[in-house]
Design a protein around this motif. Structure first.
Motif: not given
Length: 284
Positions: A124-134
């Protein structure tokens, strides 16, 4: 005067027009940049499309790192075997846990390890956003019948699916995850404001887009978009986004109304469908 071919700007390596896409991965890794490690039998598949356009430029500029770990190098025996027959019998081959563990040991420590699998949770886009913040991620590109479950359990591997279908291998899926995530890293996109209006940014599909000419093949741009009334335009776009989402993605629409994670909604919907089918089967 310094040689422009070797000069540096803002601490980053200069970009040479003669480079080939894979040269982007041959350069020194940029310390502190978001990093993607990829364990794969086909390292030549990378960077692929990731070396083009905005993601390619960001890679050249040192905004993120791409590193492949060739699984075959850790294979066993004369032929560098990475797989074996499935325990209990059955068709195909299964990737060995000892070989995969040796390859994973070469990845950057501390990064989440993700296995691209059709049985994983939907991406999901939400999981992508979380990964991008790591700090980045390590991706395992599967082949054959999959990967020994013991490796997944021992290394706390997250399984992610990009759709309800089966690919020949995980390399294409890995590029999907990386592209979706990298574009969310600050400065990768020229206009960060555009991220706020994309599909899934607020749980809805994106509204229709239009540009010049104002009239094309007898079809006109909706008048409200040419009115200059920004409040009316925002209202129109929101209604369009809601209508499209309700029509095309009822799972997203339900999640949007209930404030639920769309992935969880799909899982609940799937369980409900299975329960309904089971009841209907019992009646028969």
């Amino acid at each position: 005067m310094s040689d422009p071919r070797t000069s540096k700007s803002h601490g980053r390596l200069s970009v040479r027009a003669s480079r080939q896409p894979r040269d982007l991965m041959a350069e020194p890794q940029h310390v502190g940049a978001w990093t993607a490690n990829i364990v794969t039998l086909f390292p030549e598949a990378f960077p692929g499309t990731l070396g083009l356009s905005l993601t390619g430029k960001a890679l050249a500029d040192g905004l993120w790192n791409l590193r492949t770990i060739p699984l075959r190098e850790y294979g066993l025996g004369k032929h560098r075997n990475v797989d074996d027959t499935p325990a209990g019998g059955g068709a195909g081959l299964v990737m060995r846990p000892d070989v995969m563990a040796a390859a994973l040991a070469k990845a950057d420590p501390g990064l989440p390890v993700i296995y691209l699998s059709p049985r994983g949770r939907p991406f999901t886009q939400a999981r992508a956003r979380a990964l991008a913040e790591g700090p980045g991620m390590t991706l395992i590109c599967g082949r054959f019948e999959g990967l020994d479950q013991r490796l997944l359990d021992a290394r706390n591997v997250e399984e992610i699916s990009i759709g309800d279908y089966v690919l020949t291998g995980g390399e294409i899926a890995a590029q999907v995850l990386i592209d979706t995530t990298v574009r969310l890293i600050p400065r990768v996109l020229g206009n960060q404001a555009s991220l706020a209006e994309e599909s899934f940014s607020d749980g809805l599909l994106e509204h229709p887009q239009y540009t010049k000419p104002a009239l094309w093949e007898g079809r006109a741009i909706p008048e409200v978009l040419l009115s200059g009334n920004h409040a009316a335009i925002r209202d129109w776009r929101m209604k369009q986004a809601e209508g499209l989402t309700k029509e095309r993605r009822p799972d997203l629409w339900r999640a949007y109304q209930d404030g639920m994670d769309p992935a969880k909604d799909r899982q609940l919907s799937g369980a409900s469908d299975q329960s309904r089918q089971h009841r209907e089967h019992e009646k028969d």
